[in-house]
Design an enzyme around this catalytic site. Structure first.
Site, PDB file in Angstrom:
ATOM      1  N   THR A  35      12.609   0.629  -7.479  1.00  0.00           N
ATOM      2  CA  THR A  35      12.576   0.975  -6.057  1.00  0.00           C
ATOM      3  C   THR A  35      13.971   1.126  -5.463  1.00  0.00           C
ATOM      4  O   THR A  35      14.842   0.260  -5.647  1.00  0.00           O
ATOM      5  CB  THR A  35      11.795  -0.088  -5.273  1.00  0.00           C
ATOM      6  OG1 THR A  35      10.494  -0.234  -5.845  1.00  0.00           O
ATOM      7  CG2 THR A  35      11.653   0.322  -3.814  1.00  0.00           C
ATOM      8  N   LYS A  94      11.879   4.523  -0.862  1.00  0.00           N
ATOM      9  CA  LYS A  94      11.393   4.172   0.468  1.00  0.00           C
ATOM     10  C   LYS A  94      11.882   5.212   1.483  1.00  0.00           C
ATOM     11  O   LYS A  94      13.089   5.461   1.610  1.00  0.00           O
ATOM     12  CB  LYS A  94      11.896   2.781   0.870  1.00  0.00           C
ATOM     13  CG  LYS A  94      11.330   1.645   0.014  1.00  0.00           C
ATOM     14  CD  LYS A  94       9.851   1.446   0.256  1.00  0.00           C
ATOM     15  CE  LYS A  94       9.321   0.228  -0.480  1.00  0.00           C
ATOM     16  NZ  LYS A  94       7.881   0.010  -0.216  1.00  0.00           N
ATOM     17  N   GLU A 122       3.053   7.813  -1.164  1.00  0.00           N
ATOM     18  CA  GLU A 122       2.295   6.606  -0.857  1.00  0.00           C
ATOM     19  C   GLU A 122       2.191   6.396   0.647  1.00  0.00           C
ATOM     20  O   GLU A 122       3.198   6.439   1.359  1.00  0.00           O
ATOM     21  CB  GLU A 122       3.033   5.419  -1.502  1.00  0.00           C
ATOM     22  CG  GLU A 122       2.146   4.278  -1.923  1.00  0.00           C
ATOM     23  CD  GLU A 122       2.966   3.168  -2.555  1.00  0.00           C
ATOM     24  OE1 GLU A 122       2.607   1.997  -2.342  1.00  0.00           O
ATOM     25  OE2 GLU A 122       3.972   3.466  -3.231  1.00  0.00           O
ATOM     26  N   ASP A 166      -2.153   2.750   0.235  1.00  0.00           N
ATOM     27  CA  ASP A 166      -1.631   1.400   0.031  1.00  0.00           C
ATOM     28  C   ASP A 166      -2.169   0.488   1.133  1.00  0.00           C
ATOM     29  O   ASP A 166      -3.149  -0.226   0.943  1.00  0.00           O
ATOM     30  CB  ASP A 166      -0.109   1.402   0.002  1.00  0.00           C
ATOM     31  CG  ASP A 166       0.480   0.012  -0.271  1.00  0.00           C
ATOM     32  OD1 ASP A 166      -0.298  -0.932  -0.506  1.00  0.00           O
ATOM     33  OD2 ASP A 166       1.714  -0.142  -0.253  1.00  0.00           O
ATOM     34  N   LYS A 188      -2.562  -4.044  -5.242  1.00  0.00           N
ATOM     35  CA  LYS A 188      -1.620  -5.158  -5.261  1.00  0.00           C
ATOM     36  C   LYS A 188      -2.417  -6.455  -5.225  1.00  0.00           C
ATOM     37  O   LYS A 188      -3.373  -6.587  -4.440  1.00  0.00           O
ATOM     38  CB  LYS A 188      -0.672  -5.097  -4.066  1.00  0.00           C
ATOM     39  CG  LYS A 188       0.273  -3.907  -4.070  1.00  0.00           C
ATOM     40  CD  LYS A 188       1.121  -3.876  -2.811  1.00  0.00           C
ATOM     41  CE  LYS A 188       2.077  -2.695  -2.795  1.00  0.00           C
ATOM     42  NZ  LYS A 188       2.793  -2.576  -1.498  1.00  0.00           N
ATOM     43  N   CYS A 209       3.402  -4.083  -6.255  1.00  0.00           N
ATOM     44  CA  CYS A 209       3.738  -5.477  -6.021  1.00  0.00           C
ATOM     45  C   CYS A 209       4.516  -5.615  -4.727  1.00  0.00           C
ATOM     46  O   CYS A 209       5.036  -4.648  -4.176  1.00  0.00           O
ATOM     47  CB  CYS A 209       4.576  -6.032  -7.168  1.00  0.00           C
ATOM     48  SG  CYS A 209       6.222  -5.262  -7.316  1.00  0.00           S
TER      49      CYS A 209
END
Length: 327
Positions: free
Chosen positions: A125, A150, A201, A224, A246, A274
């Site tokens: 990430t 992100k 996402e 998500d 998750k 996660c």
């Protein structure tokens, strides 16, 4: 034999800072749960998430409320009926799985699968930042086969192009963290197609994602924040192409396994993700992620210090947990 339950808050430093559209943090705040009996100890970890109204004190209180039932011997299926999905139940559920494995001598993977678990390629990430900084991050990790980036601002065009320029060969997942709107969706989707993005996402806020149902999706879109439990799948299958499972959202491995099967029945791709936590929190997710389309279990790679023993990472490969860690 009667059990003993313990739970404690722990803090692990993040290497640098981890930034998403909702803010930045420099430590991973986790709750660790242990359930012991007959000389054996089962462990589970969760990450309370403010987005879902959770906090470390609140999770500790929720676990404490279950003390009587846990110490009297409640099982995982009954636990799911007694507690809502979320981080507290995840810690308890995973501790019960670990305890069961230790008491029986049968590894968890043998209970949930016919095949021995294999190493997986996990995403790595990259934090949200200014385009130039994100391009530098991408270039530094361009050797990795899969990056998760992100985003989630009103106009992420420069960021998307910068990351693709920095890592021209990597597959890229964009995580908008609910930061886009129906008005800028077409703009961002076009940029994603241009940049050969593999998956987007949660582009829209949970509960306000109906626009995805009738909107052309040139790249796969993954739910998500919109998906937590098996019951969520049917109402989301017409607007998403994949779901991110998750353990902290699902409330443990037990529900996550059911969620995975429900998603497959509806033709949805599987991503296993996660929160930022330690190897103890990732270990059951590595077993869940066997056969998944996308794996995002890099939490320990983002930490300055992990548990010992932890999961074994080699580059972007993550290996199944050893018994000394979990399961």
């Amino acid at each position: 034999m009667r059990r003993t339950l313990q739970a404690a808050a722990e803090s692990f430093p993040i290497a640098g800072a981890f930034t998403i559209s909702r803010g930045a943090k420099t430590t991973a705040e986790v709750v660790t749960c242990t359930i012991s009996t007959s000389g054996m100890i089962g462990r589970g970890e969760c990450v309370p998430y403010a987005r879902y109204g959770e906090s470390v004190p609140g999770v500790l209180s929720a676990i404490e409320d279950m003390r009587g039932m846990i110490e009297d011997g409640i099982g995982r299926e009954d636990l799911a009926r007694q507690m809502p999905a979320g981080a507290a139940r995840n810690a308890l559920d995973c501790a019960l799985w670990d305890l069961e494995a230790k008491l029986s001598g049968i590894p968890t993977w043998q209970v949930i699968s016919r095949d021995a678990p294999q190493k997986l390629v996990t995403a790595y990430t990259l934090s949200l930042g200014e385009p130039e900084a994100m391009q530098r991050q991408a270039a530094e990790h361009a050797w990795r086969p899969l990056l998760k980036v992100k985003v989630g601002t009103q106009d992420d065009a420069a960021r998307i192009r910068a990351v693709r320029a920095g890592a021209p060969q990597s597959a890229i997942i964009l995580d908008a963290n609910e930061g886009w709107t129906p008005d800028n969706l077409a703009h961002h989707f076009a940029l994603c197609a241009e940049a050969r993005i593999a998956l987007v996402e949660q582009p829209l806020p949970a509960g306000n994602d109906a626009a995805l149902r009738d909107h052309a999706r040139p790249i796969p879109v993954c739910a998500d924040e919109s998906v937590h439990r098996t019951q969520d799948i049917a109402k989301l299958a017409d607007r998403y192409d994949a779901i991110n499972i998750k353990l902290d959202k699902a409330g443990g491995l037990t529900e996550a396994l059911a969620l995975r099967e429900a998603a497959r029945e509806h033709g949805l791709r599987i991503m296993v993700g996660c929160m930022v936590g330690t190897s103890l929190g990732m270990a059951p997710a590595v077993l869940l992620a066997q056969g998944a389309d996308f794996v995002d279990l890099d939490g320990p790679l983002l930490l300055a210090r992990d548990r010992e023993p932890g999961l074994h990472y080699k580059g972007s490969d993550v290996y199944p947990p050893e018994a000394a860690l979990w399961g």
